[in-house]
Write an enzyme that holds these catalytic residues in place. Structure first.
Site, PDB file in Angstrom:
ATOM      1  N   CYS A 110       1.615  -5.278  11.150  1.00 15.06           N
ATOM      2  CA  CYS A 110       0.660  -6.388  10.981  1.00 15.06           C
ATOM      3  C   CYS A 110       1.050  -7.612  11.808  1.00 15.06           C
ATOM      4  O   CYS A 110       0.270  -8.550  11.936  1.00 15.06           O
ATOM      5  CB  CYS A 110       0.530  -6.751   9.512  1.00 15.06           C
ATOM      6  SG  CYS A 110       0.185  -5.329   8.479  1.00 15.06           S
ATOM      7  N   HIS A 147      -2.312 -13.485   8.666  1.00 16.93           N
ATOM      8  CA  HIS A 147      -2.671 -12.072   8.498  1.00 16.93           C
ATOM      9  C   HIS A 147      -3.472 -11.875   7.216  1.00 16.93           C
ATOM     10  O   HIS A 147      -3.140 -12.413   6.155  1.00 16.93           O
ATOM     11  CB  HIS A 147      -1.391 -11.227   8.479  1.00 16.93           C
ATOM     12  CG  HIS A 147      -1.640  -9.810   8.111  1.00 16.93           C
ATOM     13  ND1 HIS A 147      -2.579  -9.037   8.750  1.00 16.93           N
ATOM     14  CD2 HIS A 147      -1.090  -9.020   7.143  1.00 16.93           C
ATOM     15  CE1 HIS A 147      -2.595  -7.833   8.210  1.00 16.93           C
ATOM     16  NE2 HIS A 147      -1.702  -7.796   7.226  1.00 16.93           N
ATOM     17  N   ASN A 172      -7.546  -5.109   4.956  1.00 14.54           N
ATOM     18  CA  ASN A 172      -6.389  -5.386   5.816  1.00 14.54           C
ATOM     19  C   ASN A 172      -6.481  -4.468   7.035  1.00 14.54           C
ATOM     20  O   ASN A 172      -6.411  -3.251   6.899  1.00 14.54           O
ATOM     21  CB  ASN A 172      -5.122  -5.110   4.996  1.00 14.54           C
ATOM     22  CG  ASN A 172      -3.843  -5.325   5.776  1.00 14.54           C
ATOM     23  OD1 ASN A 172      -3.854  -5.416   7.000  1.00 14.54           O
ATOM     24  ND2 ASN A 172      -2.740  -5.386   5.063  1.00 14.54           N
TER      25      ASN A 172
HETATM   26  N1  ACO Z   1      -7.722   0.262  -9.040  1.00 18.01           N
HETATM   27  C1  ACO Z   1      -7.388   0.151 -10.338  1.00 18.01           C
HETATM   28  N2  ACO Z   1      -6.119   0.079 -10.774  1.00 18.01           N
HETATM   29  C2  ACO Z   1      -5.147   0.121  -9.842  1.00 18.01           C
HETATM   30  C3  ACO Z   1      -5.425   0.227  -8.476  1.00 18.01           C
HETATM   31  C4  ACO Z   1      -6.768   0.302  -8.090  1.00 18.01           C
HETATM   32  N3  ACO Z   1      -7.143   0.400  -6.801  1.00 18.01           N
HETATM   33  N4  ACO Z   1      -4.261   0.243  -7.811  1.00 18.01           N
HETATM   34  C5  ACO Z   1      -3.289   0.134  -8.703  1.00 18.01           C
HETATM   35  N5  ACO Z   1      -3.814   0.065  -9.954  1.00 18.01           N
HETATM   36  C6  ACO Z   1      -3.115  -0.044 -11.200  1.00 18.01           C
HETATM   37  C7  ACO Z   1      -1.724   0.535 -11.150  1.00 18.01           C
HETATM   38  O1  ACO Z   1      -1.761   1.909 -11.435  1.00 18.01           O
HETATM   39  C8  ACO Z   1      -1.020  -0.249 -12.207  1.00 18.01           C
HETATM   40  O2  ACO Z   1      -1.380   0.306 -13.442  1.00 18.01           O
HETATM   41  P1  ACO Z   1      -0.306   0.383 -14.643  1.00 18.01           P
HETATM   42  O3  ACO Z   1       0.086  -1.028 -14.925  1.00 18.01           O
HETATM   43  O4  ACO Z   1      -1.080   1.038 -15.750  1.00 18.01           O
HETATM   44  O5  ACO Z   1       0.813   1.192 -14.096  1.00 18.01           O
HETATM   45  C9  ACO Z   1      -1.658  -1.611 -12.104  1.00 18.01           C
HETATM   46  O6  ACO Z   1      -2.925  -1.433 -11.467  1.00 18.01           O
HETATM   47  C10 ACO Z   1      -0.854  -2.569 -11.276  1.00 18.01           C
HETATM   48  O7  ACO Z   1      -1.517  -3.753 -11.389  1.00 18.01           O
HETATM   49  P2  ACO Z   1      -0.855  -5.104 -11.028  1.00 18.01           P
HETATM   50  O8  ACO Z   1       0.565  -5.166 -11.451  1.00 18.01           O
HETATM   51  O9  ACO Z   1      -1.766  -6.161 -11.508  1.00 18.01           O
HETATM   52  O10 ACO Z   1      -0.878  -5.059  -9.457  1.00 18.01           O
HETATM   53  P3  ACO Z   1      -0.500  -6.245  -8.573  1.00 18.01           P
HETATM   54  O11 ACO Z   1      -0.911  -7.517  -9.155  1.00 18.01           O
HETATM   55  O12 ACO Z   1       0.906  -6.066  -8.099  1.00 18.01           O
HETATM   56  O13 ACO Z   1      -1.452  -6.027  -7.320  1.00 18.01           O
HETATM   57  C11 ACO Z   1      -1.422  -5.420  -5.032  1.00 18.01           C
HETATM   58  C12 ACO Z   1      -1.251  -4.931  -6.475  1.00 18.01           C
HETATM   59  C13 ACO Z   1      -2.820  -5.921  -4.852  1.00 18.01           C
HETATM   60  C14 ACO Z   1      -1.170  -4.254  -4.077  1.00 18.01           C
HETATM   61  C15 ACO Z   1      -0.408  -6.554  -4.783  1.00 18.01           C
HETATM   62  O14 ACO Z   1       0.884  -6.155  -5.120  1.00 18.01           O
HETATM   63  C16 ACO Z   1      -0.412  -6.986  -3.350  1.00 18.01           C
HETATM   64  O15 ACO Z   1      -1.389  -7.494  -2.851  1.00 18.01           O
HETATM   65  N6  ACO Z   1       0.698  -6.850  -2.665  1.00 18.01           N
HETATM   66  C17 ACO Z   1       0.777  -7.235  -1.291  1.00 18.01           C
HETATM   67  C18 ACO Z   1       0.773  -6.050  -0.512  1.00 18.01           C
HETATM   68  C19 ACO Z   1      -0.280  -6.013   0.546  1.00 18.01           C
HETATM   69  O16 ACO Z   1      -1.264  -6.712   0.551  1.00 18.01           O
HETATM   70  N7  ACO Z   1       0.004  -5.152   1.440  1.00 18.01           N
HETATM   71  C20 ACO Z   1      -0.818  -4.937   2.536  1.00 18.01           C
HETATM   72  C21 ACO Z   1      -0.011  -4.315   3.583  1.00 18.01           C
HETATM   73  S1  ACO Z   1       1.312  -5.265   3.975  1.00 18.01           S
HETATM   74  C22 ACO Z   1       0.819  -6.431   4.861  1.00 18.01           C
HETATM   75  O17 ACO Z   1      -0.196  -6.347   5.451  1.00 18.01           O
HETATM   76  C23 ACO Z   1       1.641  -7.559   4.856  1.00 18.01           C
END
Ligand code: ACO
Length: 324
Positions: A112, A249, A279
């Site tokens: 990225c 980004h 993304n």
């Molecule tokens: N739909 C529904 N539920 C989901 C989904 C989905 N698509 N994906 C995960 N879940 C569930 C998981 O199974 C988990 O369930 P559980 O608690 O029963 O195990 C739960 O949702 C996790 O939820 P949260 O803890 O609220 O997730 P979080 O707030 O950490 O959000 C996210 C996840 C959006 C990926 C966040 O961590 C994030 O944005 N991280 C940054 C990473 C990123 O954006 N990366 C992109 C690539 S890297 C880059 O470009 C820099």
């Protein structure tokens, strides 16, 4: 002294748009979950166009807008983590597609941060005085490296491309930069591992799909990337208020909210378009830049100071401070 300047911008995305509701039909997710946690509403997903096809369209648009011929280009750099093939490079394919016979061309891989790293490289080519003109494109078809059975990653990404034409200038427009890599944290974002495979090697399975430790990446962006932005502004003896736009980004809108608070910069100055694209890795910053020019936020009249900040796999992160 010779300097480089961004003289034209363009972007392109495949026409197929997949909404969060569309995804909810093929996996256990919801528009509510995706949009509330990431800001993403839909993304473009390629039916048939490869990364080089998207990049070629951007290159053609750059040439058309600037009324140049492909023969005028000295180089083409494509930043991508989803090349059509490792050999030939995506950039070599673009060079052939547009007939830029004088241009040398290569791909650059920094996830990225790829566009920022590539633009930094290109700026050095031009400011060395050896080359007059080149294009830098970020292009991705991330849809092909996603595990579509993994709802935690597949909902986050999309396909698209954006790029800039870089030309010689008598004014200094690249004011400052900082580029970083921390390979020791590389396993928090991985994709397309190419394992050994020969009659003489131990069997190693290839791991094609993208995997991510979302929480670790989120924390990295808020902590390390924000700190590096603060540092570049301080190193340039500037205040954050003097920056017109922060083109960061586009991974997650909540991330941008937090970064805006930490930087003490209003969200007005941190535009977002991940709602429409998800993304797109190396393509996200040039797509955003091109859209900001289209909607007249960025005027391209040399009067505005813009930060371009990439961060992601590697881990890599980096910022360019430019006048556009
Ligand atoms: N739909 C529904 N539920 C989901 C989904 C989905 N698509 N994906 C995960 N879940 C569930 C998981 O199974 C988990 O369930 P559980 O608690 O029963 O195990 C739960 O949702 C996790 O939820 P949260 O803890 O609220 O997730 P979080 O707030 O950490 O959000 C996210 C996840 C959006 C990926 C966040 O961590 C994030 O944005 N991280 C940054 C990473 C990123 O954006 N990366 C992109 C690539 S890297 C880059 O470009 C820099």
């Amino acid at each position: 002294m010779v300097f480089a300047k961004i003289s034209q911008v363009a972007h392109y995305a495949p026409d197929q748009v997949i909404s969060n509701d569309d995804l909810a039909e093929i996996m256990d997710t919801s528009d509510e979950w995706i949009s509330s946690r990431t800001g993403i509403l839909r993304r473009h997903i390629s039916r048939a166009e490869m990364t080089s096809d998207l990049a070629t369209e951007v290159a053609k648009r750059l040439l058309e807008k600037s009324k140049l011929s492909a023969e005028d280009l000295d180089f083409i750099i494509v930043a991508t983590i989803t090349p059509d093939s490792l050999m030939p490079s995506t950039a070599a394919r673009v060079q052939a597609n547009i007939g830029a016979s004088r241009a040398f061309a290569f791909d650059l891989t920094a996830a990225c941060s790829g566009f920022v790293f590539a633009l930094s490289t290109a700026e050095k080519y031009i400011s060395s005085g050896m080359y007059q003109r080149g294009i830098v494109i970020g292009s991705e078809t991330l849809s092909k490296v996603l595990d579509w059975s993994d709802r935690s990653t597949s909902v986050l990404f999309g396909d698209g491309a954006g790029g800039v034409l870089l030309e010689v200038s008598d004014q200094k427009t690249f004011l400052a930069e900082n580029l970083y890599t921390d390979g020791s944290r590389g396993n928090s974002l991985e994709s397309c591992y190419l394992g050994l495979s020969s009659p003489y090697s131990d069997e190693v399975s290839d791991r094609k799909y993208l995997t991510m430790d979302g929480r670790a990446v989120f924390d990295f962006a808020i902590r390390d990337v924000t700190k590096s932005i603060q540092k570049i502004i301080a190193d340039a003896s500037m205040e954050a208020e003097e920056i017109d736009y922060f083109l960061l980004h586009q991974a997650n809108d909540r991330m941008l909210d937090k970064m805006s608070k930490k930087l003490g910069v209003s969200r007005e100055k941190i535009p977002a378009n991940m709602m429409e694209y998800g993304n797109t890795s190396a393509a996200s910053i040039p797509i955003l830049l091109s859209e900001c020019v289209e909607n007249h936020r960025i005027k391209m009249d040399g009067s505005q100071k813009i930060l371009l900040t990439g961060f992601g796999g590697g881990l890599t992160w980096g910022t360019l401070l430019v006048t556009i």
